[in-house]
Write a protein that holds these residues in place. Sequence first.
Motif, PDB file in Angstrom:
ATOM      1  N   VAL A 190       0.841  -1.203   0.000  1.00 38.83           N
ATOM      2  CA  VAL A 190       0.000   0.000   0.000  1.00 38.83           C
ATOM      3  C   VAL A 190       0.872   1.246   0.000  1.00 38.83           C
ATOM      4  O   VAL A 190       0.611   2.195  -0.747  1.00 38.83           O
ATOM      5  CB  VAL A 190      -0.985  -0.015   1.197  1.00 38.83           C
ATOM      6  CG1 VAL A 190      -1.654   1.338   1.381  1.00 38.83           C
ATOM      7  CG2 VAL A 190      -2.036  -1.109   0.988  1.00 38.83           C
ATOM      8  N   THR A 191       1.918   1.278   0.825  1.00 41.55           N
ATOM      9  CA  THR A 191       2.820   2.437   0.863  1.00 41.55           C
ATOM     10  C   THR A 191       3.475   2.654  -0.496  1.00 41.55           C
ATOM     11  O   THR A 191       3.548   3.787  -0.980  1.00 41.55           O
ATOM     12  CB  THR A 191       3.904   2.274   1.948  1.00 41.55           C
ATOM     13  OG1 THR A 191       3.273   2.121   3.213  1.00 41.55           O
ATOM     14  CG2 THR A 191       4.838   3.459   1.981  1.00 41.55           C
ATOM     15  N   ALA A 192       3.939   1.576  -1.108  1.00 44.87           N
ATOM     16  CA  ALA A 192       4.565   1.700  -2.429  1.00 44.87           C
ATOM     17  C   ALA A 192       3.560   2.256  -3.435  1.00 44.87           C
ATOM     18  O   ALA A 192       3.885   3.161  -4.214  1.00 44.87           O
ATOM     19  CB  ALA A 192       5.097   0.345  -2.889  1.00 44.87           C
ATOM     20  N   GLY A 193       2.343   1.751  -3.406  1.00 46.76           N
ATOM     21  CA  GLY A 193       1.321   2.210  -4.349  1.00 46.76           C
ATOM     22  C   GLY A 193       0.900   3.646  -4.109  1.00 46.76           C
ATOM     23  O   GLY A 193       0.820   4.445  -5.049  1.00 46.76           O
ATOM     24  N   THR A 194       0.622   4.003  -2.851  1.00 45.14           N
ATOM     25  CA  THR A 194       0.179   5.372  -2.573  1.00 45.14           C
ATOM     26  C   THR A 194       1.299   6.373  -2.830  1.00 45.14           C
ATOM     27  O   THR A 194       1.033   7.482  -3.297  1.00 45.14           O
ATOM     28  CB  THR A 194      -0.350   5.529  -1.127  1.00 45.14           C
ATOM     29  OG1 THR A 194       0.666   5.188  -0.192  1.00 45.14           O
ATOM     30  CG2 THR A 194      -1.588   4.684  -0.897  1.00 45.14           C
ATOM     31  N   THR A 195       2.522   5.976  -2.553  1.00 44.90           N
ATOM     32  CA  THR A 195       3.653   6.870  -2.823  1.00 44.90           C
ATOM     33  C   THR A 195       3.808   7.088  -4.327  1.00 44.90           C
ATOM     34  O   THR A 195       4.004   8.222  -4.776  1.00 44.90           O
ATOM     35  CB  THR A 195       4.956   6.318  -2.215  1.00 44.90           C
ATOM     36  OG1 THR A 195       4.774   6.194  -0.794  1.00 44.90           O
ATOM     37  CG2 THR A 195       6.138   7.228  -2.488  1.00 44.90           C
ATOM     38  N   LEU A 196       3.692   6.022  -5.100  1.00 41.47           N
ATOM     39  CA  LEU A 196       3.751   6.172  -6.559  1.00 41.47           C
ATOM     40  C   LEU A 196       2.615   7.068  -7.037  1.00 41.47           C
ATOM     41  O   LEU A 196       2.817   7.953  -7.879  1.00 41.47           O
ATOM     42  CB  LEU A 196       3.695   4.810  -7.255  1.00 41.47           C
ATOM     43  CG  LEU A 196       3.716   4.851  -8.786  1.00 41.47           C
ATOM     44  CD1 LEU A 196       4.983   5.536  -9.311  1.00 41.47           C
ATOM     45  CD2 LEU A 196       3.576   3.441  -9.357  1.00 41.47           C
ATOM     46  N   GLY A 197       1.423   6.873  -6.490  1.00 39.04           N
ATOM     47  CA  GLY A 197       0.288   7.720  -6.857  1.00 39.04           C
ATOM     48  C   GLY A 197       0.541   9.190  -6.546  1.00 39.04           C
ATOM     49  O   GLY A 197       0.218  10.069  -7.355  1.00 39.04           O
ATOM     50  N   MET A 198       1.116   9.468  -5.389  1.00 40.46           N
ATOM     51  CA  MET A 198       1.449  10.850  -5.018  1.00 40.46           C
ATOM     52  C   MET A 198       2.471  11.433  -5.993  1.00 40.46           C
ATOM     53  O   MET A 198       2.365  12.599  -6.389  1.00 40.46           O
ATOM     54  CB  MET A 198       2.004  10.917  -3.588  1.00 40.46           C
ATOM     55  CG  MET A 198       0.985  10.645  -2.517  1.00 40.46           C
ATOM     56  SD  MET A 198      -0.194  11.974  -2.292  1.00 40.46           S
ATOM     57  CE  MET A 198       0.762  13.070  -1.285  1.00 40.46           C
ATOM     58  N   MET A 199       3.450  10.639  -6.373  1.00 39.87           N
ATOM     59  CA  MET A 199       4.489  11.135  -7.279  1.00 39.87           C
ATOM     60  C   MET A 199       3.915  11.350  -8.685  1.00 39.87           C
ATOM     61  O   MET A 199       4.264  12.325  -9.349  1.00 39.87           O
ATOM     62  CB  MET A 199       5.681  10.177  -7.307  1.00 39.87           C
ATOM     63  CG  MET A 199       6.353   9.967  -5.941  1.00 39.87           C
ATOM     64  SD  MET A 199       6.676  11.479  -4.998  1.00 39.87           S
ATOM     65  CE  MET A 199       8.033  12.162  -5.907  1.00 39.87           C
ATOM     66  N   ILE A 200       3.022  10.472  -9.125  1.00 39.59           N
ATOM     67  CA  ILE A 200       2.385  10.643 -10.439  1.00 39.59           C
ATOM     68  C   ILE A 200       1.639  11.971 -10.493  1.00 39.59           C
ATOM     69  O   ILE A 200       1.664  12.677 -11.497  1.00 39.59           O
ATOM     70  CB  ILE A 200       1.444   9.461 -10.749  1.00 39.59           C
ATOM     71  CG1 ILE A 200       2.255   8.205 -11.039  1.00 39.59           C
ATOM     72  CG2 ILE A 200       0.489   9.782 -11.894  1.00 39.59           C
ATOM     73  CD1 ILE A 200       1.429   6.923 -11.115  1.00 39.59           C
ATOM     74  N   ALA A 201       0.976  12.319  -9.391  1.00 41.56           N
ATOM     75  CA  ALA A 201       0.199  13.562  -9.357  1.00 41.56           C
ATOM     76  C   ALA A 201       1.060  14.791  -9.104  1.00 41.56           C
ATOM     77  O   ALA A 201       0.782  15.867  -9.641  1.00 41.56           O
ATOM     78  CB  ALA A 201      -0.886  13.468  -8.280  1.00 41.56           C
ATOM     79  N   ASN A 202       2.109  14.656  -8.292  1.00 39.83           N
ATOM     80  CA  ASN A 202       2.840  15.842  -7.836  1.00 39.83           C
ATOM     81  C   ASN A 202       4.075  16.204  -8.647  1.00 39.83           C
ATOM     82  O   ASN A 202       4.429  17.381  -8.715  1.00 39.83           O
ATOM     83  CB  ASN A 202       3.206  15.705  -6.358  1.00 39.83           C
ATOM     84  CG  ASN A 202       2.002  15.917  -5.479  1.00 39.83           C
ATOM     85  OD1 ASN A 202       1.340  16.938  -5.569  1.00 39.83           O
ATOM     86  ND2 ASN A 202       1.689  14.937  -4.644  1.00 39.83           N
ATOM     87  N   VAL A 203       4.737  15.244  -9.251  1.00 45.23           N
ATOM     88  CA  VAL A 203       5.930  15.586 -10.039  1.00 45.23           C
ATOM     89  C   VAL A 203       5.561  16.520 -11.200  1.00 45.23           C
ATOM     90  O   VAL A 203       6.199  17.564 -11.387  1.00 45.23           O
ATOM     91  CB  VAL A 203       6.693  14.330 -10.506  1.00 45.23           C
ATOM     92  CG1 VAL A 203       7.768  14.683 -11.524  1.00 45.23           C
ATOM     93  CG2 VAL A 203       7.315  13.619  -9.302  1.00 45.23           C
ATOM     94  N   PRO A 204       4.515  16.210 -11.972  1.00 42.19           N
ATOM     95  CA  PRO A 204       4.125  17.173 -13.021  1.00 42.19           C
ATOM     96  C   PRO A 204       3.722  18.538 -12.441  1.00 42.19           C
ATOM     97  O   PRO A 204       3.980  19.573 -13.065  1.00 42.19           O
ATOM     98  CB  PRO A 204       2.930  16.503 -13.708  1.00 42.19           C
ATOM     99  CG  PRO A 204       3.086  15.054 -13.419  1.00 42.19           C
ATOM    100  CD  PRO A 204       3.709  14.986 -12.058  1.00 42.19           C
ATOM    101  N   ALA A 205       3.103  18.532 -11.262  1.00 39.47           N
ATOM    102  CA  ALA A 205       2.714  19.806 -10.635  1.00 39.47           C
ATOM    103  C   ALA A 205       3.942  20.629 -10.284  1.00 39.47           C
ATOM    104  O   ALA A 205       3.946  21.856 -10.434  1.00 39.47           O
ATOM    105  CB  ALA A 205       1.874  19.551  -9.385  1.00 39.47           C
ATOM    106  N   VAL A 206       5.001  19.976  -9.822  1.00 36.05           N
ATOM    107  CA  VAL A 206       6.243  20.685  -9.482  1.00 36.05           C
ATOM    108  C   VAL A 206       6.899  21.208 -10.756  1.00 36.05           C
ATOM    109  O   VAL A 206       7.365  22.347 -10.810  1.00 36.05           O
ATOM    110  CB  VAL A 206       7.215  19.761  -8.706  1.00 36.05           C
ATOM    111  CG1 VAL A 206       8.590  20.399  -8.586  1.00 36.05           C
ATOM    112  CG2 VAL A 206       6.649  19.443  -7.318  1.00 36.05           C
ATOM    113  N   VAL A 207       6.930  20.394 -11.790  1.00 32.85           N
ATOM    114  CA  VAL A 207       7.624  20.765 -13.021  1.00 32.85           C
ATOM    115  C   VAL A 207       6.843  21.794 -13.837  1.00 32.85           C
ATOM    116  O   VAL A 207       7.411  22.773 -14.322  1.00 32.85           O
ATOM    117  CB  VAL A 207       7.927  19.506 -13.868  1.00 32.85           C
ATOM    118  CG1 VAL A 207       8.531  19.885 -15.201  1.00 32.85           C
ATOM    119  CG2 VAL A 207       8.856  18.565 -13.104  1.00 32.85           C
ATOM    120  N   PHE A 208       5.533  21.593 -13.957  1.00 36.94           N
ATOM    121  CA  PHE A 208       4.746  22.456 -14.822  1.00 36.94           C
ATOM    122  C   PHE A 208       3.875  23.467 -14.080  1.00 36.94           C
ATOM    123  O   PHE A 208       3.333  24.381 -14.685  1.00 36.94           O
ATOM    124  CB  PHE A 208       3.871  21.611 -15.767  1.00 36.94           C
ATOM    125  CG  PHE A 208       4.675  20.695 -16.632  1.00 36.94           C
ATOM    126  CD1 PHE A 208       5.511  21.190 -17.626  1.00 36.94           C
ATOM    127  CD2 PHE A 208       4.631  19.325 -16.435  1.00 36.94           C
ATOM    128  CE1 PHE A 208       6.254  20.342 -18.428  1.00 36.94           C
ATOM    129  CE2 PHE A 208       5.382  18.465 -17.225  1.00 36.94           C
ATOM    130  CZ  PHE A 208       6.194  18.974 -18.227  1.00 36.94           C
TER     131      PHE A 208
END
Length: 196
Positions: free
Chosen positions: A142-160
């Motif tokens: 669950v931690t691996a999945g939720t962390t990946l989900g957070m990164m999928i949503a937030n990395v583009p937000a940080v970059v763009f």
Amino acid sequence: MPENLMFEAFTTSTAIVALAEIGDKTQLLAIVLAARFKRPLPIVLGILGATLANHFLAALLGATAAAFLDGQWFRFAIAVGFVAMGLWTLVPDKLDDSETPKPARFGAFLTTLVAFFIVEMGDKTQIATIALGARFNDALAVTAGTTLGMMIANVPAVVFGHELIKRVPLDMVRMIAAALLVATGVWLFVQTLGLW
């Protein structure tokens, strides 16, 4: 834990959190931090560190509760929790002034790490992580999945940043996330009744 259930825990956690995080206050915080520091890598690493710590504790809490409270009533409570989170997802988040980090003395990484960890406390994605931990009784998947989900949503937000938010139909994403959470709750309810 069977490998297919571990994979289900990982993929379900990733999908739910990636969708629920769109337009969430932690995503708004990521955009604010990106605008303030203009250094994406330390911000992304800070988000990763904060999410791993926060979501591991949340998933562990859910898994531990499931181990001690296992029973039909507890599974019904988790199902109701998913439905409630789905409805909560429909409410747009705003980042309060009190949640916006003050001028940083500690640099982009440490400011992001601390601010993100604190803002994530009690947030819908943290509550979803607790419920997912209880549902699958596997804190690591669950931690691996939720962390990946957070990164999928937030990395583009940080970059763009704001450009991404302007182009993504947040209402539609919220509706999809809500539907996924409600469907998970209904599926768990039906499964607990033994109808599936």
